[in-house]
Design a protein around this motif. Structure first.
Motif, PDB file in Angstrom:
ATOM      1  N   ASP A  33       0.826  -1.209   0.000  1.00 15.27           N
ATOM      2  CA  ASP A  33       0.000   0.000   0.000  1.00 15.27           C
ATOM      3  C   ASP A  33       0.860   1.258   0.000  1.00 15.27           C
ATOM      4  OD1 ASP A  33      -2.255  -1.535  -0.041  1.00 15.27           O
ATOM      5  OD2 ASP A  33      -2.454  -1.620   2.152  1.00 15.27           O
ATOM      6  N   ASP A  34       1.907   1.228   0.812  1.00 14.33           N
ATOM      7  CA  ASP A  34       2.807   2.384   0.859  1.00 14.33           C
ATOM      8  C   ASP A  34       3.447   2.632  -0.496  1.00 14.33           C
ATOM      9  OD1 ASP A  34       2.214   2.586   3.505  1.00 14.33           O
ATOM     10  OD2 ASP A  34       4.008   1.514   4.198  1.00 14.33           O
ATOM     11  N   LEU A  35       3.892   1.527  -1.093  1.00 14.93           N
ATOM     12  CA  LEU A  35       4.574   1.640  -2.387  1.00 14.93           C
ATOM     13  C   LEU A  35       3.609   2.114  -3.476  1.00 14.93           C
ATOM     14  CD1 LEU A  35       7.456   1.172  -3.175  1.00 14.93           C
ATOM     15  CD2 LEU A  35       6.885  -1.152  -3.847  1.00 14.93           C
ATOM     16  N   ARG A  36       2.401   1.591  -3.430  1.00 13.29           N
ATOM     17  CA  ARG A  36       1.404   1.993  -4.425  1.00 13.29           C
ATOM     18  C   ARG A  36       1.071   3.481  -4.266  1.00 13.29           C
ATOM     19  NH1 ARG A  36      -2.685  -1.545  -3.441  1.00 13.29           N
ATOM     20  NH2 ARG A  36      -1.636  -3.198  -4.588  1.00 13.29           N
ATOM     21  N   LYS A  37       0.972   3.904  -3.027  1.00 13.74           N
ATOM     22  CA  LYS A  37       0.691   5.314  -2.755  1.00 13.74           C
ATOM     23  C   LYS A  37       1.814   6.200  -3.298  1.00 13.74           C
ATOM     24  CE  LYS A  37      -1.465   5.151   1.283  1.00 13.74           C
ATOM     25  NZ  LYS A  37      -1.538   5.206   2.751  1.00 13.74           N
ATOM     26  N   TYR A  38       3.018   5.722  -3.083  1.00 10.31           N
ATOM     27  CA  TYR A  38       4.186   6.481  -3.551  1.00 10.31           C
ATOM     28  C   TYR A  38       4.216   6.548  -5.083  1.00 10.31           C
ATOM     29  CZ  TYR A  38       9.037   7.845  -4.163  1.00 10.31           C
ATOM     30  OH  TYR A  38      10.176   8.508  -4.533  1.00 10.31           O
ATOM     31  N   LEU A  39       3.894   5.436  -5.735  1.00 12.57           N
ATOM     32  CA  LEU A  39       3.873   5.421  -7.205  1.00 12.57           C
ATOM     33  C   LEU A  39       2.747   6.308  -7.740  1.00 12.57           C
ATOM     34  CD1 LEU A  39       4.561   1.652  -8.099  1.00 12.57           C
ATOM     35  CD2 LEU A  39       6.178   3.528  -7.987  1.00 12.57           C
ATOM     36  N   ASN A  40       1.604   6.315  -7.050  1.00 15.31           N
ATOM     37  CA  ASN A  40       0.516   7.205  -7.456  1.00 15.31           C
ATOM     38  C   ASN A  40       0.926   8.662  -7.321  1.00 15.31           C
ATOM     39  OD1 ASN A  40      -1.675   5.616  -8.367  1.00 15.31           O
ATOM     40  ND2 ASN A  40      -2.003   4.889  -6.279  1.00 15.31           N
ATOM     41  N   HIS A  41       1.699   8.931  -6.279  1.00 16.64           N
ATOM     42  CA  HIS A  41       2.201  10.286  -6.075  1.00 16.64           C
ATOM     43  C   HIS A  41       3.118  10.698  -7.242  1.00 16.64           C
ATOM     44  CE1 HIS A  41       4.287  13.642  -4.248  1.00 16.64           C
ATOM     45  NE2 HIS A  41       5.433  12.970  -4.315  1.00 16.64           N
ATOM     46  N   LEU A  42       3.955   9.738  -7.687  1.00 13.33           N
ATOM     47  CA  LEU A  42       4.836  10.022  -8.829  1.00 13.33           C
ATOM     48  C   LEU A  42       4.026  10.203 -10.110  1.00 13.33           C
ATOM     49  CD1 LEU A  42       7.815   7.539  -8.246  1.00 13.33           C
ATOM     50  CD2 LEU A  42       7.720   9.960  -7.707  1.00 13.33           C
ATOM     51  N   LEU A  43       2.952   9.422 -10.237  1.00 16.81           N
ATOM     52  CA  LEU A  43       2.094   9.542 -11.428  1.00 16.81           C
ATOM     53  C   LEU A  43       1.517  10.952 -11.548  1.00 16.81           C
ATOM     54  CD1 LEU A  43      -0.269   6.427 -11.824  1.00 16.81           C
ATOM     55  CD2 LEU A  43       1.556   7.154 -13.316  1.00 16.81           C
ATOM     56  N   GLU A  44       1.133  11.476 -10.407  1.00 20.74           N
ATOM     57  CA  GLU A  44       0.507  12.806 -10.423  1.00 20.74           C
ATOM     58  C   GLU A  44       1.510  13.900 -10.781  1.00 20.74           C
ATOM     59  OE1 GLU A  44      -1.132  13.168  -6.545  1.00 20.74           O
ATOM     60  OE2 GLU A  44      -2.593  11.556  -6.881  1.00 20.74           O
ATOM     61  N   LYS A  45       2.769  13.626 -10.486  1.00 20.52           N
ATOM     62  CA  LYS A  45       3.786  14.650 -10.734  1.00 20.52           C
ATOM     63  C   LYS A  45       4.108  14.826 -12.208  1.00 20.52           C
ATOM     64  CE  LYS A  45       7.534  14.653  -8.307  1.00 20.52           C
ATOM     65  NZ  LYS A  45       8.675  14.196  -7.480  1.00 20.52           N
ATOM     66  N   VAL A  46       3.943  13.768 -12.996  1.00 17.41           N
ATOM     67  CA  VAL A  46       4.329  13.830 -14.416  1.00 17.41           C
ATOM     68  C   VAL A  46       3.058  13.925 -15.260  1.00 17.41           C
ATOM     69  CG1 VAL A  46       5.589  12.686 -16.272  1.00 17.41           C
ATOM     70  CG2 VAL A  46       6.366  12.440 -13.916  1.00 17.41           C
ATOM     71  N   ASN A  47       2.970  14.983 -15.999  1.00 11.60           N
ATOM     72  CA  ASN A  47       1.795  15.199 -16.829  1.00 11.60           C
ATOM     73  C   ASN A  47       1.775  14.228 -18.011  1.00 11.60           C
ATOM     74  OD1 ASN A  47      -0.544  16.492 -17.508  1.00 11.60           O
ATOM     75  ND2 ASN A  47       0.455  18.189 -18.581  1.00 11.60           N
ATOM     76  N   GLY A  48       0.693  13.498 -18.165  1.00 14.87           N
ATOM     77  CA  GLY A  48       0.559  12.565 -19.293  1.00 14.87           C
ATOM     78  C   GLY A  48       1.058  11.170 -18.991  1.00 14.87           C
ATOM     79  N   LEU A  49       1.490  10.912 -17.752  1.00 17.33           N
ATOM     80  CA  LEU A  49       1.916   9.556 -17.391  1.00 17.33           C
ATOM     81  C   LEU A  49       0.705   8.783 -16.874  1.00 17.33           C
ATOM     82  CD1 LEU A  49       4.294   7.584 -17.073  1.00 17.33           C
ATOM     83  CD2 LEU A  49       4.711   8.532 -14.818  1.00 17.33           C
ATOM     84  N   PHE A  50       0.465   7.600 -17.450  1.00 17.71           N
ATOM     85  CA  PHE A  50      -0.752   6.855 -17.142  1.00 17.71           C
ATOM     86  C   PHE A  50      -0.532   5.698 -16.165  1.00 17.71           C
ATOM     87  CE2 PHE A  50      -1.997   8.017 -21.732  1.00 17.71           C
ATOM     88  CZ  PHE A  50      -2.437   9.274 -21.323  1.00 17.71           C
ATOM     89  N   SER A  51       0.646   5.109 -16.208  1.00 19.59           N
ATOM     90  CA  SER A  51       0.833   3.975 -15.300  1.00 19.59           C
ATOM     91  C   SER A  51       2.309   3.696 -15.036  1.00 19.59           C
ATOM     92  CB  SER A  51       0.159   2.707 -15.847  1.00 19.59           C
ATOM     93  OG  SER A  51       0.831   2.287 -16.995  1.00 19.59           O
ATOM     94  N   ILE A  52       2.550   3.188 -13.837  1.00 17.66           N
ATOM     95  CA  ILE A  52       3.882   2.690 -13.464  1.00 17.66           C
ATOM     96  C   ILE A  52       3.657   1.265 -12.947  1.00 17.66           C
ATOM     97  CG2 ILE A  52       5.924   3.018 -12.028  1.00 17.66           C
ATOM     98  CD1 ILE A  52       5.109   5.944 -11.680  1.00 17.66           C
ATOM     99  N   ILE A  53       4.306   0.310 -13.565  1.00 20.32           N
ATOM    100  CA  ILE A  53       4.118  -1.093 -13.168  1.00 20.32           C
ATOM    101  C   ILE A  53       5.488  -1.694 -12.875  1.00 20.32           C
ATOM    102  CG2 ILE A  53       2.993  -3.266 -13.783  1.00 20.32           C
ATOM    103  CD1 ILE A  53       1.788  -1.708 -16.178  1.00 20.32           C
ATOM    104  N   ILE A  54       5.591  -2.332 -11.740  1.00 19.89           N
ATOM    105  CA  ILE A  54       6.821  -3.065 -11.413  1.00 19.89           C
ATOM    106  C   ILE A  54       6.482  -4.551 -11.487  1.00 19.89           C
ATOM    107  CG2 ILE A  54       8.628  -3.456  -9.700  1.00 19.89           C
ATOM    108  CD1 ILE A  54       8.040  -0.671  -8.587  1.00 19.89           C
ATOM    109  N   THR A  55       7.158  -5.254 -12.385  1.00 21.27           N
ATOM    110  CA  THR A  55       6.880  -6.681 -12.610  1.00 21.27           C
ATOM    111  C   THR A  55       8.178  -7.476 -12.525  1.00 21.27           C
ATOM    112  OG1 THR A  55       7.266  -6.521 -14.979  1.00 21.27           O
ATOM    113  CG2 THR A  55       5.034  -6.087 -14.227  1.00 21.27           C
ATOM    114  N   ASP A  56       8.020  -8.799 -12.592  1.00 22.89           N
ATOM    115  CA  ASP A  56       9.220  -9.618 -12.796  1.00 22.89           C
ATOM    116  C   ASP A  56       9.442  -9.717 -14.301  1.00 22.89           C
ATOM    117  OD1 ASP A  56       7.406 -11.459 -13.745  1.00 22.89           O
ATOM    118  OD2 ASP A  56       7.883 -13.035 -12.317  1.00 22.89           O
ATOM    119  N   ARG A  57      10.442 -10.478 -14.720  1.00 27.31           N
ATOM    120  CA  ARG A  57      10.773 -10.458 -16.145  1.00 27.31           C
ATOM    121  C   ARG A  57       9.742 -11.190 -17.007  1.00 27.31           C
ATOM    122  NH1 ARG A  57      16.004 -11.942 -18.069  1.00 27.31           N
ATOM    123  NH2 ARG A  57      14.986 -12.305 -20.022  1.00 27.31           N
ATOM    124  N   ASP A  58       8.838 -11.936 -16.383  1.00 28.41           N
ATOM    125  CA  ASP A  58       7.771 -12.591 -17.143  1.00 28.41           C
ATOM    126  C   ASP A  58       6.498 -11.749 -17.197  1.00 28.41           C
ATOM    127  OD1 ASP A  58       9.320 -14.832 -17.681  1.00 28.41           O
ATOM    128  OD2 ASP A  58       8.828 -15.734 -15.745  1.00 28.41           O
TER     129      ASP A  58
END
Lengths: 140, 125
Positions: B3-28
């Protein structure tokens, strides 16, 4: 009378010829395993000949020493590295995780991430920051 | 942590105009954390789209220019920026006119959070 003499002469000739031929055959067919091998006679070698020279020479390929294992492993390593360095995008093909494996992994990650300690949020980046004073720069 | 990490990523999303998503995945392409707005294209969120980066970065690293770190793909309406943080992959999806440099600068702000996530992926069977 004369014919008897001729017959005996002929017989003696055949006998000598037979002996000669049999001797020849004996020398050809003679084997090392012969029990009379160690008996010294007129056919015994004067000089000892090693067994390797007596045998017929093997083909060159068979006579070559086998490759050392480290050389073979080095070749395998080079082959493996070359195969790794080849860029073959066409051979990659589409890759997709099985749906079952995907959902299982999602579940595992969710559980583990929830249990992991929360990382401290990084401090907000500053537009201005202190830089170390360069040596020899006079202070005013 | 999520939850903390998601909140932080949402905060980063709001900072950049036109950014729609940040996803952290494994290599698959299996997601660990994601912050997504409704404007993000659904096709780009699929694991088989994200996982192509794993193969592409491997091949691009063989070109003799060193290890490939980031691939930027510009489409007619979107841009996709993927970062090689193996065993993790960070995927940013934004509009085509979003400031690419601004997205790239988020790397340094996300990086401190990746250590724990990388451990999660490494420990997974």
């Amino acid at each position: 009378m004369q014919s008897d003499e001729e017959d005996t002469l002929l017989h003696s000739c055949f006998d000598s010829l037979k002996n000669a031929v049999m001797g020849c055959c004996y020398s050809i067919c003679h084997k090392e395993t012969d029990p009379q091998e160690n008996i010294i006679n007129e056919r015994t070698h004067l000089l000892e000949v090693s067994e390797q020279t007596q045998e017929t020479p093997a083909p060159a390929a068979a006579a070559a020493p086998p490759r050392k294992p480290d050389e073979q492993s080095a070749l395998n390593r080079i082959l493996h590295e070359t195969a790794t360095n080849v860029i073959d995008v066409g051979a990659l093909g589409p890759y997709a995780l099985e749906p079952g494996a995907y959902s299982e992994r999602v579940r595992a990650y969710t559980a583990r991430v929830a249990a992991a300690p929360a990382p401290a949020p990084p401090p907000p980046p500053r537009l201005l920051k202190d830089v170390p004073l360069a040596r020899g720069t006079p202070c005013h | 942590m999520v939850d903390d990490l998601r909140k932080y990523l949402n905060h980063l999303l709001e900072k950049v105009n036109g950014l729609f998503s940040i996803i952290i995945t494994d290599r698959d392409g299996v997601p660990l954390v994601r912050a997504v707005t409704e404007r993000a294209p659904e096709l780009a969120l699929r694991p088989n789209f994200i996982s192509t980066f794993g193969m592409a970065t491997d091949q691009a690293s063989k070109l003799g220019l060193g290890r490939n770190k980031t691939i930027i793909s510009m489409y007619s309406s979107y841009q996709v920026i993927q970062m090689n943080k193996l065993p993790l992959v960070i995927t940013f999806i934004g509009s085509d006119n979003c400031n690419t440099g601004h997205i790239l600068s988020l790397e340094s702000q996300i990086e401190p959070c990746l250590k724990e996530l990388a451990a999660v992926v490494a420990d997974a069977p």
